[in-house]
Design a protein around this motif. Structure first.
Motif, mmCIF file in Angstrom:
data_model
loop_
_atom_site.group_PDB
_atom_site.id
_atom_site.type_symbol
_atom_site.label_atom_id
_atom_site.label_comp_id
_atom_site.label_asym_id
_atom_site.label_seq_id
_atom_site.Cartn_x
_atom_site.Cartn_y
_atom_site.Cartn_z
ATOM 1 N N UNK A 135 -0.092 51.049 60.882
ATOM 2 C CA UNK A 135 -0.047 51.155 59.430
ATOM 3 C C UNK A 135 0.435 49.843 58.809
ATOM 4 N N UNK A 136 1.441 49.240 59.421
ATOM 5 C CA UNK A 136 1.946 47.960 58.915
ATOM 6 C C UNK A 136 0.852 46.909 58.951
ATOM 7 N N UNK A 137 0.126 46.832 60.053
ATOM 8 C CA UNK A 137 -0.962 45.864 60.173
ATOM 9 C C UNK A 137 -2.040 46.133 59.126
ATOM 10 N N UNK A 138 -2.339 47.411 58.889
ATOM 11 C CA UNK A 138 -3.348 47.783 57.897
ATOM 12 C C UNK A 138 -2.949 47.319 56.496
ATOM 13 N N UNK A 139 -1.693 47.579 56.144
ATOM 14 C CA UNK A 139 -1.232 47.208 54.805
ATOM 15 C C UNK A 139 -1.160 45.693 54.658
ATOM 16 N N UNK A 140 -0.590 45.022 55.649
ATOM 17 C CA UNK A 140 -0.420 43.571 55.534
ATOM 18 C C UNK A 140 -1.755 42.840 55.511
ATOM 19 N N UNK A 147 4.251 38.279 46.769
ATOM 20 C CA UNK A 147 4.390 39.444 45.894
ATOM 21 C C UNK A 147 5.570 39.232 44.954
ATOM 22 N N UNK A 148 5.511 39.921 43.822
ATOM 23 C CA UNK A 148 6.661 39.934 42.928
ATOM 24 C C UNK A 148 7.851 40.498 43.693
ATOM 25 N N UNK A 149 9.058 40.020 43.393
ATOM 26 C CA UNK A 149 10.229 40.439 44.195
ATOM 27 C C UNK A 149 10.382 41.946 44.319
ATOM 28 N N UNK A 150 10.195 42.692 43.220
ATOM 29 C CA UNK A 150 10.388 44.147 43.304
ATOM 30 C C UNK A 150 9.295 44.795 44.138
ATOM 31 N N UNK A 151 8.069 44.270 44.030
ATOM 32 C CA UNK A 151 6.984 44.790 44.866
ATOM 33 C C UNK A 151 7.273 44.502 46.331
ATOM 34 N N UNK A 154 9.930 46.833 47.616
ATOM 35 C CA UNK A 154 9.393 48.192 47.763
ATOM 36 C C UNK A 154 8.458 48.284 48.954
ATOM 37 N N UNK A 155 7.710 47.218 49.198
ATOM 38 C CA UNK A 155 6.833 47.191 50.365
ATOM 39 C C UNK A 155 7.656 47.242 51.650
ATOM 40 N N UNK A 156 8.775 46.531 51.679
ATOM 41 C CA UNK A 156 9.653 46.581 52.855
ATOM 42 C C UNK A 156 10.192 47.992 53.085
ATOM 43 N N UNK A 157 10.499 48.713 51.998
ATOM 44 C CA UNK A 157 10.922 50.103 52.137
ATOM 45 C C UNK A 157 9.804 50.956 52.732
ATOM 46 N N UNK A 158 8.610 50.778 52.211
ATOM 47 C CA UNK A 158 7.457 51.548 52.684
ATOM 48 C C UNK A 158 7.224 51.330 54.170
ATOM 49 N N UNK A 159 7.381 50.097 54.614
ATOM 50 C CA UNK A 159 7.067 49.755 55.999
ATOM 51 C C UNK A 159 8.272 49.905 56.930
ATOM 52 N N UNK A 160 9.381 50.413 56.395
ATOM 53 C CA UNK A 160 10.545 50.664 57.231
ATOM 54 C C UNK A 160 11.320 49.424 57.611
ATOM 55 N N UNK A 315 24.547 47.858 50.247
ATOM 56 C CA UNK A 315 23.245 48.483 50.440
ATOM 57 C C UNK A 315 22.503 47.756 51.547
ATOM 58 N N UNK A 316 21.292 47.324 51.249
ATOM 59 C CA UNK A 316 20.480 46.623 52.245
ATOM 60 C C UNK A 316 20.591 45.108 52.134
ATOM 61 N N UNK A 317 21.362 44.612 51.174
ATOM 62 C CA UNK A 317 21.427 43.179 50.906
ATOM 63 C C UNK A 317 22.714 42.569 51.458
ATOM 64 N N UNK A 318 22.585 41.406 52.066
ATOM 65 C CA UNK A 318 23.723 40.701 52.655
ATOM 66 C C UNK A 318 23.967 39.408 51.897
ATOM 67 N N UNK A 319 25.230 39.116 51.640
ATOM 68 C CA UNK A 319 25.617 37.911 50.907
ATOM 69 C C UNK A 319 26.696 37.183 51.676
ATOM 70 N N UNK A 320 26.622 35.858 51.686
ATOM 71 C CA UNK A 320 27.679 35.033 52.256
ATOM 72 C C UNK A 320 28.417 34.348 51.111
ATOM 73 N N UNK A 321 29.732 34.449 51.126
ATOM 74 C CA UNK A 321 30.514 33.841 50.053
ATOM 75 C C UNK A 321 30.405 32.317 50.106
ATOM 76 N N UNK A 322 30.412 31.702 48.948
ATOM 77 C CA UNK A 322 30.480 30.259 48.802
ATOM 78 C C UNK A 322 31.613 29.955 47.830
ATOM 79 N N UNK A 323 32.504 29.096 48.232
ATOM 80 C CA UNK A 323 33.696 28.825 47.440
ATOM 81 C C UNK A 323 33.318 28.461 46.003
#
Length: 383
Positions: A135-140, A147-151, A154-160, A315-323
């Protein structure tokens, strides 16, 4: 025709023997006779009939028999697995995945799943992985280019490739706010002035040798928090504002820091806010995933000492602190932090109202929170 239970049992034995020797037609006829007679109190052999139809390559009959079994028992693990396998052979990946998923979910909550089903469950897991890759290969292949950032998210969510996280505050949920784990520092006009004060704040911090205490503390009048860092100075805090009150013994040593905080839109809630503190995390320390109390606020981290190897997941996002670069996030999402480096990390931590909450709502929420806390001691974030 009427059929006694003894006759039905005899026919069922004949059908099972026919299945064992691979005579699908004979087995089919035995089981169909039982189903046509519907002897009182005798379970109809839909699954066995489906297996007979599989041998005779009568796909429609096999499907109908499995549908009949699932109509009677929608969560029958064997029937779900066999229907998934039927759909797999039919080339219907999506239907097969649905039936396999239902079977795996039911097996996960069922005690003593028959050993005979274990190979089919493993087959279901393997198929789901393979189908997901197809399915991933089919969609990609069809969705190419940027893609727009929100798309894209959302695509990453769809593809797990990305897990879905939502606000889950442990005390109070305010309806109708956007689901945003992080906010950009550029959205707030006051951020630049605060960040410019970082060198002065760091100078005050480096001049102070004591005042930090374990971030997670116990209250003898309440159950102890279930946190492995309870009483552990590896995660420690030096409070400047706590429970809406200035901590004079500490604040007096941080005049530049207090002056910077005084200019910020920090909530004013009796017994609760302002709150502001230095949060220190020593090397090798991991703050386990948890949720904050409210989704009406944003937590702000001004990194004062931000060595490499330190990170924050919201959530699903990771951030590294910068002074010197403010981090603004919604702690009602599951979040965790770590220091995998070799130096101690220290941030100035405070809270602000979410910008989507208007002044009238802030006034009402302030009254509500003060009313809640008046009923008993305020709940305190313990990580």
């Amino acid at each position: 025709m009427t059929m006694s239970r003894a006759e039905a049992e005899d026919l069922a034995r004949q059908g099972v023997e026919a299945l064992r020797r691979g005579d699908g037609a004979a087995a089919r006829d035995c089981f169909n006779r039982i189903i046509a007679a519907r002897p009182a109190g005798f379970p109809l052999p839909w699954l066995a009939l489906a297996q007979a139809y599989r041998i005779t390559a009568e796909t429609a009959g096999e499907t109908e028999a499995l549908q009949a079994q699932l109509s009677e028992q929608p969560r029958n693990i064997a029937a779900l697995l066999l229907m998934g396998d039927r759909k797999r052979l039919d080339g219907d990946d999506r239907a097969a995945s649905n039936f396999y998923t239902a079977a795996l979910n039911q097996a996960a909550v069922t005690r003593d799943v028959p050993a005979s089903l274990h190979p089919l469950l493993r087959q279901a897991e393997a198929f789901k992985r393979e189908a997901s890759e197809r399915f991933t290969a089919h969609v990609e292949a069809a969705i190419t280019g940027a893609q727009a950032p929100r798309v894209a998210r959302s695509l990453d969510l769809l593809l797990g490739r990305r897990e879905l996280y939502l606000q889950q505050p442990s005390m109070f949920y305010f309806e109708g706010l956007p689901q945003r784990p992080f906010y950009s520092r550029h959205e707030f006009a006051w951020v630049a002035e605060l960040e410019a004060a970082t060198p002065a704040i760091r100078a005050e911090l480096e001049a102070v040798a004591e005042g930090f205490a374990p971030y997670v503390e116990g209250n003898p009048d309440r159950p102890l928090p279930n946190n492995p860092l309870l009483g552990d100075p590896a995660w420690s805090a030096l409070h400047l504002w706590r429970g809406g009150e200035v901590v004079e013994v500490n604040a007096s040593r941080f005049p530049a820091t207090m002056a910077a905080l005084a200019k910020l839109p920090i909530p004013r809630i009796t017994g609760r806010s302002p709150m502001a503190l230095f949060s220190r995390l020593t090397p090798g320390t991991h703050i386990q995933p948890h949720h904050g109390l409210l989704n009406t606020r944003l937590i702000c981290h001004l990194p004062i000492i931000a060595p490499s190897g330190c990170g924050l997941r919201v959530g699903a996002d990771v951030h590294e602190w910068r002074a010197g670069e403010l981090v603004i996030f919604d702690d009602s999402y599951e979040h965790e932090a770590w220091n995998r480096g070799t130096e101690t990390r220290t941030v100035l931590l405070f809270e602000i109202w979410k910008p989507e909450i208007d002044e009238s709502e802030r006034t009402e929420l302030t009254r509500l929170f003060e009313t809640i806390d008046a009923y008993g001691p305020a709940m305190i974030d313990q990580g």
